[in-house]
Design a protein around this motif. Structure first.
Motif, PDB file in Angstrom:
ATOM      1  N   ALA A   1      30.534  43.860  46.395  1.00 47.71           N
ATOM      2  CA  ALA A   1      30.354  42.913  46.969  1.00 47.71           C
ATOM      3  C   ALA A   1      31.326  42.095  47.107  1.00 47.71           C
ATOM      4  N   LEU A   2      32.716  42.132  46.445  1.00 44.96           N
ATOM      5  CA  LEU A   2      33.276  40.603  46.539  1.00 44.96           C
ATOM      6  C   LEU A   2      34.560  41.404  46.351  1.00 44.96           C
TER       7      LEU A   2
ATOM      8  N   ALA B   1      36.872  54.352  38.838  1.00 46.85           N
ATOM      9  CA  ALA B   1      35.821  54.930  39.242  1.00 46.85           C
ATOM     10  C   ALA B   1      35.705  55.005  37.957  1.00 46.85           C
ATOM     11  N   SER B   2      34.792  53.824  37.081  1.00 43.59           N
ATOM     12  CA  SER B   2      34.323  54.372  35.819  1.00 43.59           C
ATOM     13  C   SER B   2      32.645  53.895  35.893  1.00 43.59           C
ATOM     14  N   ASP B   3      31.859  54.416  35.000  1.00 48.38           N
ATOM     15  CA  ASP B   3      30.687  54.063  34.455  1.00 48.38           C
ATOM     16  C   ASP B   3      30.439  54.106  32.901  1.00 48.38           C
ATOM     17  N   THR B   4      31.841  53.530  32.464  1.00 50.79           N
ATOM     18  CA  THR B   4      31.504  52.772  30.271  1.00 50.79           C
ATOM     19  C   THR B   4      31.410  51.258  31.055  1.00 50.79           C
ATOM     20  N   PRO B   5      31.504  50.889  29.719  1.00 48.65           N
ATOM     21  CA  PRO B   5      32.054  49.646  29.471  1.00 48.65           C
ATOM     22  C   PRO B   5      33.106  49.647  29.542  1.00 48.65           C
ATOM     23  N   ILE B   6      34.116  50.286  29.808  1.00 48.15           N
ATOM     24  CA  ILE B   6      35.352  49.784  30.421  1.00 48.15           C
ATOM     25  C   ILE B   6      35.309  49.639  31.764  1.00 48.15           C
ATOM     26  N   GLN B   7      35.657  48.383  31.933  1.00 52.37           N
ATOM     27  CA  GLN B   7      35.973  48.145  33.348  1.00 52.37           C
ATOM     28  C   GLN B   7      37.242  47.639  34.039  1.00 52.37           C
ATOM     29  N   PRO B   8      38.459  47.932  34.134  1.00 47.49           N
ATOM     30  CA  PRO B   8      39.773  47.451  34.306  1.00 47.49           C
ATOM     31  C   PRO B   8      39.058  47.199  35.916  1.00 47.49           C
ATOM     32  N   LEU B   9      40.507  46.514  36.435  1.00 45.82           N
ATOM     33  CA  LEU B   9      40.232  45.872  37.978  1.00 45.82           C
ATOM     34  C   LEU B   9      42.080  45.638  37.525  1.00 45.82           C
ATOM     35  N   LEU B  10      42.231  46.747  38.819  1.00 40.79           N
ATOM     36  CA  LEU B  10      43.900  47.291  39.107  1.00 40.79           C
ATOM     37  C   LEU B  10      44.529  46.208  40.410  1.00 40.79           C
ATOM     38  N   VAL B  11      45.421  45.927  39.419  1.00 42.44           N
ATOM     39  CA  VAL B  11      46.119  44.587  39.378  1.00 42.44           C
ATOM     40  C   VAL B  11      47.560  44.834  40.624  1.00 42.44           C
TER      41      VAL B  11
ATOM     42  N   LEU C   1      46.824  35.727  36.280  1.00 41.84           N
ATOM     43  CA  LEU C   1      44.952  36.458  36.838  1.00 41.84           C
ATOM     44  C   LEU C   1      43.895  35.997  35.299  1.00 41.84           C
ATOM     45  N   SER C   2      44.507  35.973  34.817  1.00 37.88           N
ATOM     46  CA  SER C   2      44.560  36.436  32.986  1.00 37.88           C
ATOM     47  C   SER C   2      44.159  34.859  32.476  1.00 37.88           C
ATOM     48  N   GLN C   3      45.350  34.064  33.040  1.00 39.01           N
ATOM     49  CA  GLN C   3      45.292  33.225  32.050  1.00 39.01           C
ATOM     50  C   GLN C   3      44.390  32.219  33.678  1.00 39.01           C
ATOM     51  N   ALA C   4      44.291  32.648  34.591  1.00 41.55           N
ATOM     52  CA  ALA C   4      43.765  31.602  35.442  1.00 41.55           C
ATOM     53  C   ALA C   4      42.179  32.213  34.523  1.00 41.55           C
ATOM     54  N   LEU C   5      41.691  33.048  34.594  1.00 45.69           N
ATOM     55  CA  LEU C   5      40.189  33.138  34.366  1.00 45.69           C
ATOM     56  C   LEU C   5      40.277  32.866  32.511  1.00 45.69           C
ATOM     57  N   ARG C   6      41.202  32.377  31.495  1.00 43.11           N
ATOM     58  CA  ARG C   6      41.544  31.637  30.721  1.00 43.11           C
ATOM     59  C   ARG C   6      41.220  30.019  30.543  1.00 43.11           C
TER      60      ARG C   6
ATOM     61  N   ALA D   1      34.144  33.436  38.083  1.00 47.03           N
ATOM     62  CA  ALA D   1      35.667  33.018  38.461  1.00 47.03           C
ATOM     63  C   ALA D   1      36.367  33.781  38.959  1.00 47.03           C
ATOM     64  N   LEU D   2      35.684  35.215  38.457  1.00 47.30           N
ATOM     65  CA  LEU D   2      36.496  36.466  39.482  1.00 47.30           C
ATOM     66  C   LEU D   2      36.566  35.823  40.541  1.00 47.30           C
ATOM     67  N   ALA D   3      35.074  35.250  41.482  1.00 49.40           N
ATOM     68  CA  ALA D   3      35.398  35.052  43.028  1.00 49.40           C
ATOM     69  C   ALA D   3      36.099  33.672  43.277  1.00 49.40           C
ATOM     70  N   ALA D   4      36.233  32.579  42.495  1.00 45.48           N
ATOM     71  CA  ALA D   4      37.429  31.635  42.618  1.00 45.48           C
ATOM     72  C   ALA D   4      38.630  32.057  42.204  1.00 45.48           C
ATOM     73  N   CYS D   5      38.780  32.836  41.040  1.00 45.66           N
ATOM     74  CA  CYS D   5      40.206  33.165  41.396  1.00 45.66           C
ATOM     75  C   CYS D   5      41.063  33.908  42.426  1.00 45.66           C
ATOM     76  N   MET D   6      40.292  34.528  43.200  1.00 51.41           N
ATOM     77  CA  MET D   6      40.805  35.672  43.959  1.00 51.41           C
ATOM     78  C   MET D   6      40.851  35.311  45.133  1.00 51.41           C
ATOM     79  N   LYS D   7      39.993  33.670  45.236  1.00 54.29           N
ATOM     80  CA  LYS D   7      39.899  32.736  46.200  1.00 54.29           C
ATOM     81  C   LYS D   7      40.918  31.998  46.165  1.00 54.29           C
ATOM     82  N   ARG D   8      42.105  31.545  45.183  1.00 45.18           N
ATOM     83  CA  ARG D   8      42.593  30.730  44.737  1.00 45.18           C
ATOM     84  C   ARG D   8      44.058  32.054  45.023  1.00 45.18           C
ATOM     85  N   GLY D   9      44.063  33.576  45.092  1.00 40.41           N
ATOM     86  CA  GLY D   9      45.025  34.427  45.458  1.00 40.41           C
ATOM     87  C   GLY D   9      45.463  34.727  44.949  1.00 40.41           C
ATOM     88  N   SER D  10      45.361  35.221  43.654  1.00 39.84           N
ATOM     89  CA  SER D  10      45.515  35.996  42.243  1.00 39.84           C
ATOM     90  C   SER D  10      44.986  36.688  42.069  1.00 39.84           C
TER      91      SER D  10
END
Ligand SMILES: *Cc1c(COP(=O)(O)O)cnc(C)c1O
Length: 390
Positions: free
Chosen positions: A306-307, A313-323, A332-337, A377-386
């Motif tokens: 939705a965001l 393409a993963s159905d497992t608990p490993i859900q990567p976001l390709l940057v 991005l990792s730092q902004a989430l931190r 948090a991801l939505a907020a970081c995305m808005k910041r353009g990271s």
């Protein structure tokens, strides 16, 4: 002699420098680091067993009964009743004739591949295989042949071209940095057709996928033929430490005679094997844990879609976001931190160049509210353009 300081500085400049962080307490979905609390989406403790009170109790009981150190290698006097009992539990659970413990998954892979293949042989590996499988092929002295990710037609062609020596195919069951699964039935078919061994590394599937957590291979291929070797680790889904290989009587006896990473190392503490017996039981009875895990993954995927986040393409608990870019992944990792959320940036050489990503992993202990916090948090970081929406 190379100048280490210069090489380290260059690595830093390429955004590839790695460093550790020190956890003050237990491994869990809430972590304390440098006096600050974080919500973590970055362990492989998929069932949330690593700090389970029953495992703590079982480890204590194991230590009372068997002491702490094993004191020797398995073939000397280090093989204890606790190891033996765990091996029997694992053989029974996987439905294979025998199981053999190794100290780590890395060592299990080195041991199996170099026991079954050597100079003059061919080892075929998926491009996205875990480093330990690649290192295993290199150590064995066999010719390493890599095939494009999950590409069965290319693998078939390469198998047909390798006319001499033994053939061994090795693949992750669940790919550790992508979270997708290997076509294990297709791999087994090709292996049988070409008189090859197939080694399936179930590090991220064992305890997590399939009926009672038996893993991806056994879910897809309930009747495992003897040319298929199952390796799984105990430090991820099961929450303890170590690894095992399951297979035929002759395979296991061969590993005991020839796997150097089994022979020339001290047996893991028996108390750990004792605790792992309890972990196996908890995993086996953990349908509710796996259900919760699946729900969190679905919730995350729906929310991320939705965001407009770049899901893989993963159905497992490993859900990567390709940057893509290593620096951007770190930012991005730092902004989430800064928002109290821990998600690891994975960079080359762990993943291919230009394929840096956030590796988000879920645990059965995550709540729906915690996954919402991550999405916000991801939505907020995305808005910041990271993170660019696709
Ligand atoms: C973690 C991992 C290993 C190594 O297992 P350890 O027990 O941590 O040494 C092997 N293969 C894969 C796919 C892994 O993810």
């Amino acid at each position: 002699m190379q100048d280490l300081a210069t090489a380290l500085a260059a690595r830093k400049q390429q955004q590839l420098y790695r460093s550790r962080q020190t956890l003050e307490g237990r491994q869990d979905v809430q972590l304390r680091i440098d006096g600050r609390d974080y919500l973590s989406f970055s362990s492989n403790d998929y069932l949330g067993l690593a700090s389970h009170p029953r495992l703590v109790e079982a480890l204590r009981e194991g230590a009372e009964r068997f002491g702490v150190g094993s004191g020797a290698a398995h073939l000397i006097t280090g093989h204890s009743y606790a190891h033996q009992a765990l091996e029997e539990d694992l053989a029974e659970f996987t439905g294979r004739p025998r199981a053999l413990l190794f100290s780590t998954g890395y060592m299990a892979n080195l041991g199996v591949v170099s026991a079954l293949a050597g100079r003059g042989d061919h080892v075929f590996e998926d491009r996205l295989n875990h480093a330990s499988l690649i290192d295993a092929a290199q150590l064995s002295g066999a010719k390493l042949v890599r095939y494009p990710h999950n590409d069965m037609p290319v693998l078939q062609k390469k198998l047909a071209q390798a006319k001499t020596g033994e053939r061994l195919i090795a693949s992750d069951a669940v790919f550790s940095m992508d979270g997708d699964c290997a076509p294990v039935a297709g791999l087994a078919g090709l292996a049988t057709q070409h008189d090859a061994w197939l080694l399936i590394d179930e590090a991220h599937g064992f305890g997590v996928l399939g009926r009672q957590g038996r893993g991806w291979l056994l879910e897809q291929l309930p009747e495992v033929p003897d040319n298929v070797v199952l390796m799984a680790t105990l430090g991820k889904g099961l929450g303890t430490f170590g690894a095992f290989v399951a297979g035929s009587e002759d395979l296991i006896e061969t590993l005991i005679q020839q796997a150097r990473t089994f022979i020339y190392t001290t047996a893991a503490p028996p108390a750990l094997a004792w605790a792992t017996r309890t972990a196996l039981q908890l995993a086996r009875e953990g349908d509710d844990l796996r259900e919760n895990l699946r729900e969190r993954v679905t919730q995350f995927r729906n929310g991320a879609a939705a965001l407009g986040l770049p899901l893989m393409a993963s159905d497992t608990p490993i859900q990567p976001l390709l940057v893509g870019d290593s620096g951007a992944a770190l930012v991005l990792s730092q902004a989430l931190r800064e928002r109290g959320i821990l998600v690891t940036a994975i960079r080359p050489p762990t993943v291919p160049k230009g394929a840096a990503r956030l590796r988000i992993t879920f645990s059965a202990r995550h709540t729906a509210e915690q996954v919402d916090r991550l999405l916000e948090a991801l939505a907020a970081c995305m808005k910041r353009g990271s993170l660019a929406a696709r």
